[in-house]
Scaffold this motif. Sequence first.
Motif, PDB file in Angstrom:
ATOM      1  N   PRO A 126      26.900 -10.916   4.960  1.00  0.00           N
ATOM      2  CA  PRO A 126      26.259 -11.592   6.090  1.00  0.00           C
ATOM      3  C   PRO A 126      27.011 -11.462   7.416  1.00  0.00           C
ATOM      4  CG  PRO A 126      27.445 -13.183   4.772  1.00  0.00           C
ATOM      5  CD  PRO A 126      27.634 -11.857   4.085  1.00  0.00           C
ATOM      6  N   ASN A 127      28.151 -10.802   7.414  1.00  0.00           N
ATOM      7  CA  ASN A 127      28.996 -10.747   8.616  1.00  0.00           C
ATOM      8  C   ASN A 127      28.548  -9.649   9.572  1.00  0.00           C
ATOM      9  OD1 ASN A 127      31.381 -12.676   7.856  1.00  0.00           O
ATOM     10  ND2 ASN A 127      31.047 -11.418   6.048  1.00  0.00           N
ATOM     11  N   LYS A 128      28.747  -9.913  10.866  1.00  0.00           N
ATOM     12  CA  LYS A 128      28.395  -8.948  11.909  1.00  0.00           C
ATOM     13  C   LYS A 128      29.557  -8.027  12.266  1.00  0.00           C
ATOM     14  CE  LYS A 128      24.977 -11.951  14.151  1.00  0.00           C
ATOM     15  NZ  LYS A 128      24.604 -12.617  15.418  1.00  0.00           N
ATOM     16  N   LYS A 129      30.797  -8.472  12.035  1.00  0.00           N
ATOM     17  CA  LYS A 129      31.958  -7.691  12.450  1.00  0.00           C
ATOM     18  C   LYS A 129      32.942  -7.457  11.304  1.00  0.00           C
ATOM     19  CE  LYS A 129      31.801  -9.565  17.148  1.00  0.00           C
ATOM     20  NZ  LYS A 129      32.582 -10.279  18.212  1.00  0.00           N
ATOM     21  N   VAL A 158      31.638   0.636  -0.250  1.00  0.00           N
ATOM     22  CA  VAL A 158      31.953   0.029   1.040  1.00  0.00           C
ATOM     23  C   VAL A 158      30.751  -0.793   1.478  1.00  0.00           C
ATOM     24  CG1 VAL A 158      32.575   0.430   3.449  1.00  0.00           C
ATOM     25  CG2 VAL A 158      33.503   1.916   1.658  1.00  0.00           C
ATOM     26  N   HIS A 159      31.003  -2.054   1.780  1.00  0.00           N
ATOM     27  CA  HIS A 159      29.945  -2.986   2.145  1.00  0.00           C
ATOM     28  C   HIS A 159      29.951  -3.171   3.657  1.00  0.00           C
ATOM     29  CE1 HIS A 159      27.687  -6.654   0.255  1.00  0.00           C
ATOM     30  NE2 HIS A 159      26.886  -5.738   0.742  1.00  0.00           N
ATOM     31  N   GLY A 160      29.040  -2.472   4.343  1.00  0.00           N
ATOM     32  CA  GLY A 160      29.000  -2.524   5.798  1.00  0.00           C
ATOM     33  C   GLY A 160      28.480  -3.855   6.324  1.00  0.00           C
ATOM     34  N   THR A 161      28.526  -3.998   7.648  1.00  0.00           N
ATOM     35  CA  THR A 161      28.090  -5.237   8.285  1.00  0.00           C
ATOM     36  C   THR A 161      26.587  -5.425   8.124  1.00  0.00           C
ATOM     37  OG1 THR A 161      27.849  -4.069  10.388  1.00  0.00           O
ATOM     38  CG2 THR A 161      29.962  -5.115   9.966  1.00  0.00           C
ATOM     39  N   LYS A 162      26.185  -6.668   7.857  1.00  0.00           N
ATOM     40  CA  LYS A 162      24.773  -7.047   7.683  1.00  0.00           C
ATOM     41  C   LYS A 162      24.078  -6.084   6.711  1.00  0.00           C
ATOM     42  CE  LYS A 162      23.276  -9.984   9.869  1.00  0.00           C
ATOM     43  NZ  LYS A 162      23.222 -11.455   9.646  1.00  0.00           N
ATOM     44  N   ASN A 163      24.761  -5.766   5.604  1.00  0.00           N
ATOM     45  CA  ASN A 163      24.268  -4.765   4.666  1.00  0.00           C
ATOM     46  C   ASN A 163      23.920  -5.409   3.331  1.00  0.00           C
ATOM     47  OD1 ASN A 163      25.234  -2.691   2.301  1.00  0.00           O
ATOM     48  ND2 ASN A 163      24.128  -1.645   3.933  1.00  0.00           N
ATOM     49  N   THR A 164      22.905  -4.837   2.674  1.00  0.00           N
ATOM     50  CA  THR A 164      22.508  -5.247   1.339  1.00  0.00           C
ATOM     51  C   THR A 164      22.629  -4.054   0.406  1.00  0.00           C
ATOM     52  OG1 THR A 164      20.966  -6.914   2.204  1.00  0.00           O
ATOM     53  CG2 THR A 164      20.669  -6.208  -0.085  1.00  0.00           C
ATOM     54  N   THR A 165      23.393  -4.221  -0.671  1.00  0.00           N
ATOM     55  CA  THR A 165      23.651  -3.134  -1.618  1.00  0.00           C
ATOM     56  C   THR A 165      23.167  -3.548  -3.003  1.00  0.00           C
ATOM     57  OG1 THR A 165      25.605  -2.457  -0.362  1.00  0.00           O
ATOM     58  CG2 THR A 165      25.421  -1.641  -2.607  1.00  0.00           C
ATOM     59  N   HIS A 166      22.448  -2.612  -3.671  1.00  0.00           N
ATOM     60  CA  HIS A 166      21.958  -2.848  -5.024  1.00  0.00           C
ATOM     61  C   HIS A 166      22.876  -2.143  -6.019  1.00  0.00           C
ATOM     62  CE1 HIS A 166      18.196  -4.660  -3.611  1.00  0.00           C
ATOM     63  NE2 HIS A 166      18.181  -3.711  -2.685  1.00  0.00           N
ATOM     64  N   LEU A 167      23.362  -2.895  -6.980  1.00  0.00           N
ATOM     65  CA  LEU A 167      24.294  -2.382  -7.980  1.00  0.00           C
ATOM     66  C   LEU A 167      23.609  -2.376  -9.348  1.00  0.00           C
ATOM     67  CD1 LEU A 167      27.386  -4.506  -6.854  1.00  0.00           C
ATOM     68  CD2 LEU A 167      26.830  -2.173  -6.146  1.00  0.00           C
ATOM     69  N   LYS A 168      23.822  -1.293 -10.092  1.00  0.00           N
ATOM     70  CA  LYS A 168      23.229  -1.159 -11.421  1.00  0.00           C
ATOM     71  C   LYS A 168      24.299  -0.797 -12.437  1.00  0.00           C
ATOM     72  CE  LYS A 168      18.630   0.224  -9.791  1.00  0.00           C
ATOM     73  NZ  LYS A 168      17.526   1.206  -9.929  1.00  0.00           N
ATOM     74  N   ALA A 169      24.181  -1.384 -13.622  1.00  0.00           N
ATOM     75  CA  ALA A 169      25.145  -1.108 -14.688  1.00  0.00           C
ATOM     76  C   ALA A 169      24.462  -1.260 -16.034  1.00  0.00           C
ATOM     77  CB  ALA A 169      26.341  -2.056 -14.609  1.00  0.00           C
ATOM     78  N   ALA A 170      24.960  -0.493 -17.011  1.00  0.00           N
ATOM     79  CA  ALA A 170      24.489  -0.587 -18.395  1.00  0.00           C
ATOM     80  C   ALA A 170      25.502  -1.408 -19.180  1.00  0.00           C
ATOM     81  CB  ALA A 170      24.330   0.797 -18.997  1.00  0.00           C
ATOM     82  N   ILE A 171      25.045  -2.491 -19.788  1.00  0.00           N
ATOM     83  CA  ILE A 171      25.903  -3.372 -20.574  1.00  0.00           C
ATOM     84  C   ILE A 171      25.735  -3.015 -22.050  1.00  0.00           C
ATOM     85  CG2 ILE A 171      26.544  -5.749 -21.055  1.00  0.00           C
ATOM     86  CD1 ILE A 171      26.823  -4.943 -18.127  1.00  0.00           C
ATOM     87  N   THR A 172      26.803  -2.613 -22.693  1.00  0.00           N
ATOM     88  CA  THR A 172      26.749  -2.236 -24.110  1.00  0.00           C
ATOM     89  C   THR A 172      27.840  -2.974 -24.880  1.00  0.00           C
ATOM     90  OG1 THR A 172      28.182  -0.333 -23.696  1.00  0.00           O
ATOM     91  CG2 THR A 172      25.803   0.048 -23.613  1.00  0.00           C
ATOM     92  N   SER A 173      27.638  -3.095 -26.169  1.00  0.00           N
ATOM     93  CA  SER A 173      28.632  -3.726 -27.035  1.00  0.00           C
ATOM     94  C   SER A 173      29.770  -2.757 -27.303  1.00  0.00           C
ATOM     95  CB  SER A 173      27.991  -4.169 -28.355  1.00  0.00           C
ATOM     96  OG  SER A 173      27.330  -3.072 -28.969  1.00  0.00           O
TER      97      SER A 173
END
Length: 263
Positions: A126-129, A158-173
Amino acid sequence: MTDRVYPSSKQPPNGTDAAVKTTTTSAANPSFPATKAQRYGAARPPYRPQTKRHRRSCCCSCCLWTTVAILLLLLLVAIAGAVVYVLYRPHRPTFTVSSLKVSTLNITSSSKLVTNINLDVTAKNPNKKLVYTYDPITVSLTTTDGVDVGDGSFSSFVHGTKNTTHLKAAITSSGSNGQELDEASAGKLKGGLKSKSGLPLEIKLDTKVKAKMGALKTPKVGIRVVCQGIRVTAPTGKTATTASTSNAKCKVDLRLKIWKWTL
C-alpha cells in the motif's frame, strides 16, 4: 674492757625504710631516658592503608559517560525513525488467500497422508514511496491442532509501490509415498475431513524482507504471515474441491532474532 653496743628499741619511721628500699631498688635497676620512638609512638595513630579513590572515581566516570552515550544514541535513533515516518508514512504489506484447491487429501490404510493442493496468495504493497524485496518464501500448511498437512514455497520477488502481486505454490506432503502419521494425528485428520463444516487449516509464510526508500535501504528482517479461518473437504473422485476462504484473515508479524531468541 670493751663496751657492748645494744640496738635501740625504737624502730625507724616507715618513710625512712621505704626510702631505703626505693634507693636499693633504683640502684639495682637504674632507669634510662625514654627513646624518641617511645616518646612519640603512643600518640601516633595506627596505620591504615588508604583506599584507591582515584581508580573508583575513574570507573564511575566511565559508567556515567557510557550511559550518556547510549541515551544519546537511542535519542538519535528515535529522531531518525520519526523523520522517516513523517516523510514516507510506511505501512506493512497485506496478504490474502485468493484460493485453495484440493486435488488430493487422502489418508491411506498404512496411516500415510497424501496431499496435493494448489495455493494462490495475493500480496499488496500500500505504500507510495516504499519498495519491498522478498527472499524465497516457505509455505507450511497445518491443521489447527498442529498436524502437518504439506509444504511448499514461493519464489523471491520485488514488491513495487502500490503494487499487487499474485503468488502461486503447490503444497504437497513430504515423502514420495506420502507423509507418515501417528495414530492420534491420523484420527484427528479423518474426523476433520468427515465433518460437514470441513477440516480447519492454518497457513504460515516465513521469509526475510528488506525495504527501500529512495536511496535508503534497510537490512533484512524476518517476517511471518499467519492465515487462519480456512476450511477444506476431501475431494470425491478426480474433481478438486475448493476450500472456503471467505473468513480467512492473514496477520503479518516481524520476527526479530536476538542471539538465541526469536521475537
